[in-house]
Design a protein around this motif. Structure first.
Motif, PDB file in Angstrom:
ATOM      1  N   VAL A  10       0.829  -1.217   0.000  1.00 27.84           N
ATOM      2  CA  VAL A  10       0.000   0.000   0.000  1.00 27.84           C
ATOM      3  C   VAL A  10       0.858   1.259   0.000  1.00 27.84           C
ATOM      4  O   VAL A  10       0.326   2.373   0.059  1.00 27.84           O
ATOM      5  CB  VAL A  10      -0.990   0.007   1.186  1.00 27.84           C
ATOM      6  CG1 VAL A  10      -1.922  -1.183   1.115  1.00 27.84           C
ATOM      7  CG2 VAL A  10      -0.258   0.067   2.525  1.00 27.84           C
ATOM      8  N   GLY A  11       2.180   1.081  -0.041  1.00 24.95           N
ATOM      9  CA  GLY A  11       3.060   2.233  -0.217  1.00 24.95           C
ATOM     10  C   GLY A  11       3.793   2.720   1.007  1.00 24.95           C
ATOM     11  O   GLY A  11       4.521   3.718   0.935  1.00 24.95           O
ATOM     12  N   TYR A  30      10.414  -0.974   3.293  1.00 27.78           N
ATOM     13  CA  TYR A  30      11.518  -1.759   2.753  1.00 27.78           C
ATOM     14  C   TYR A  30      12.815  -0.967   2.865  1.00 27.78           C
ATOM     15  O   TYR A  30      12.829   0.155   3.363  1.00 27.78           O
ATOM     16  CB  TYR A  30      11.232  -2.145   1.306  1.00 27.78           C
ATOM     17  CG  TYR A  30      10.276  -3.317   1.158  1.00 27.78           C
ATOM     18  CD1 TYR A  30       9.520  -3.778   2.226  1.00 27.78           C
ATOM     19  CD2 TYR A  30      10.119  -3.957  -0.053  1.00 27.78           C
ATOM     20  CE1 TYR A  30       8.641  -4.836   2.089  1.00 27.78           C
ATOM     21  CE2 TYR A  30       9.239  -5.025  -0.200  1.00 27.78           C
ATOM     22  CZ  TYR A  30       8.504  -5.459   0.875  1.00 27.78           C
ATOM     23  OH  TYR A  30       7.647  -6.514   0.739  1.00 27.78           O
ATOM     24  N   SER A  31      13.907  -1.541   2.424  1.00 24.00           N
ATOM     25  CA  SER A  31      15.202  -0.880   2.555  1.00 24.00           C
ATOM     26  C   SER A  31      15.183   0.477   1.857  1.00 24.00           C
ATOM     27  O   SER A  31      14.496   0.665   0.854  1.00 24.00           O
ATOM     28  CB  SER A  31      16.311  -1.758   1.972  1.00 24.00           C
ATOM     29  OG  SER A  31      16.109  -1.970   0.593  1.00 24.00           O
ATOM     30  N   GLU A  32      15.928   1.397   2.426  1.00 25.10           N
ATOM     31  CA  GLU A  32      15.992   2.771   1.930  1.00 25.10           C
ATOM     32  C   GLU A  32      14.619   3.422   1.907  1.00 25.10           C
ATOM     33  O   GLU A  32      14.304   4.240   1.038  1.00 25.10           O
ATOM     34  CB  GLU A  32      16.656   2.832   0.552  1.00 25.10           C
ATOM     35  CG  GLU A  32      18.090   2.305   0.568  1.00 25.10           C
ATOM     36  CD  GLU A  32      18.738   2.336  -0.808  1.00 25.10           C
ATOM     37  OE1 GLU A  32      18.028   2.643  -1.804  1.00 25.10           O
ATOM     38  OE2 GLU A  32      19.943   2.067  -0.881  1.00 25.10           O
ATOM     39  N   GLY A  61       5.682   0.087  -2.151  1.00 25.69           N
ATOM     40  CA  GLY A  61       4.895   0.140  -3.379  1.00 25.69           C
ATOM     41  C   GLY A  61       4.933  -1.164  -4.145  1.00 25.69           C
ATOM     42  O   GLY A  61       5.790  -2.026  -3.912  1.00 25.69           O
ATOM     43  N   PHE A  62       3.993  -1.320  -5.064  1.00 24.56           N
ATOM     44  CA  PHE A  62       3.826  -2.557  -5.830  1.00 24.56           C
ATOM     45  C   PHE A  62       5.099  -2.921  -6.584  1.00 24.56           C
ATOM     46  O   PHE A  62       5.514  -4.075  -6.612  1.00 24.56           O
ATOM     47  CB  PHE A  62       2.649  -2.397  -6.798  1.00 24.56           C
ATOM     48  CG  PHE A  62       2.278  -3.655  -7.519  1.00 24.56           C
ATOM     49  CD1 PHE A  62       1.364  -4.545  -6.965  1.00 24.56           C
ATOM     50  CD2 PHE A  62       2.844  -3.966  -8.747  1.00 24.56           C
ATOM     51  CE1 PHE A  62       1.011  -5.714  -7.630  1.00 24.56           C
ATOM     52  CE2 PHE A  62       2.501  -5.131  -9.417  1.00 24.56           C
ATOM     53  CZ  PHE A  62       1.586  -6.003  -8.856  1.00 24.56           C
ATOM     54  N   PHE A  64       7.237  -6.440  -5.920  1.00 27.11           N
ATOM     55  CA  PHE A  64       7.325  -7.466  -6.954  1.00 27.11           C
ATOM     56  C   PHE A  64       8.502  -7.245  -7.904  1.00 27.11           C
ATOM     57  O   PHE A  64       8.545  -7.817  -8.991  1.00 27.11           O
ATOM     58  CB  PHE A  64       6.009  -7.545  -7.734  1.00 27.11           C
ATOM     59  CG  PHE A  64       4.888  -8.096  -6.908  1.00 27.11           C
ATOM     60  CD1 PHE A  64       4.819  -9.438  -6.610  1.00 27.11           C
ATOM     61  CD2 PHE A  64       3.915  -7.253  -6.390  1.00 27.11           C
ATOM     62  CE1 PHE A  64       3.793  -9.954  -5.824  1.00 27.11           C
ATOM     63  CE2 PHE A  64       2.888  -7.748  -5.605  1.00 27.11           C
ATOM     64  CZ  PHE A  64       2.829  -9.099  -5.323  1.00 27.11           C
ATOM     65  N   GLY A  65       9.468  -6.458  -7.463  1.00 27.46           N
ATOM     66  CA  GLY A  65      10.666  -6.230  -8.256  1.00 27.46           C
ATOM     67  C   GLY A  65      11.671  -7.359  -8.108  1.00 27.46           C
ATOM     68  O   GLY A  65      11.360  -8.454  -7.604  1.00 27.46           O
TER      69      GLY A  65
END
Length: 199
Positions: free
Chosen positions: A87-88, A92-94, A98-99, A103-104
């Motif tokens: 949901v943004g 995560y790191s740094e 976001g989506f 899923f990267g």
């Protein structure tokens, strides 16, 4: 008239979270704290040259939360952590989220947190977190589960060969994984010793 005594039922093994006094809000609070710990340790991030995968404290958080909370709550922490990033929220790191991030190329590692949390929590529920000689291989193996999902995901997402994915997404993290397993094993041993003294 003599009555036959009922055999005592075996007591369920406790994880550290079970030592917290029970209340309706206990599970929600513990899971929320686990999510925040994972998000905080994600900000401990060191770039790896030539790799899109940084060294972070996330896997240490997975080990600590799963071992302390058990399999169900441990998985709930990581599922909610992924949802928060989707949901943004900058979890995560740094401070990313976001989506596209979830899923990267590095998304497989975070997805790997789910089975890792379940297996670590299940073993902790059976008492494997209480002695260093059991906890150390458990926590190392739990991190290997993360890489078992993350490295193939990286290879597919980034168009890498198997050897390139291992070079970029596994080999640089071996030493750190062993150190994290050792830190967690010592932390759990100390926590259980302290808990035994106070009971």
């Amino acid at each position: 008239m003599a009555t036959a005594s009922m055999p005592a039922l075996p007591s369920r093994r406790l994880v550290l979270a079970d030592l917290v006094p029970a209340s309706r809000a206990r599970t929600a609070v513990l899971v929320a704290l686990g999510v925040l710990l994972t998000a905080a340790l994600a900000q401990v991030s060191v770039p790896v040259p030539g790799s899109p995968v940084p060294i972070t404290g996330q896997t240490l958080a997975v080990v600590l939360t799963a071992g302390a909370l058990g399999p169900v709550r441990g998985v709930a922490v990581q599922a909610l952590y992924i949802l928060c990033a989707l949901v943004g929220l900058p979890f995560y790191s740094e401070a990313s989220g976001g989506f596209d991030v979830v899923f990267g190329a590095t998304g497989g590692y975070v997805v790997g947190f789910l089975p890792a949390a379940f297996l670590i929590g299940l073993a902790a529920r059976r008492g494997a977190d209480r002695k260093i000689w059991q906890a150390l291989p458990l926590f190392a193996a739990g991190q290997l589960v993360v890489f078992a999902v993350g490295v193939p995901w990286l290879a597919v997402s980034a168009g890498l060969t198997a050897s390139q994915a291992l070079e970029a997404g596994f080999y640089p993290f071996i030493l750190g994984g062993v150190v994290k397993a050792g830190v967690a094993a010592l932390a759990f041993r100390g926590a259980w010793l302290a808990a035994d003294r106070t009971r």
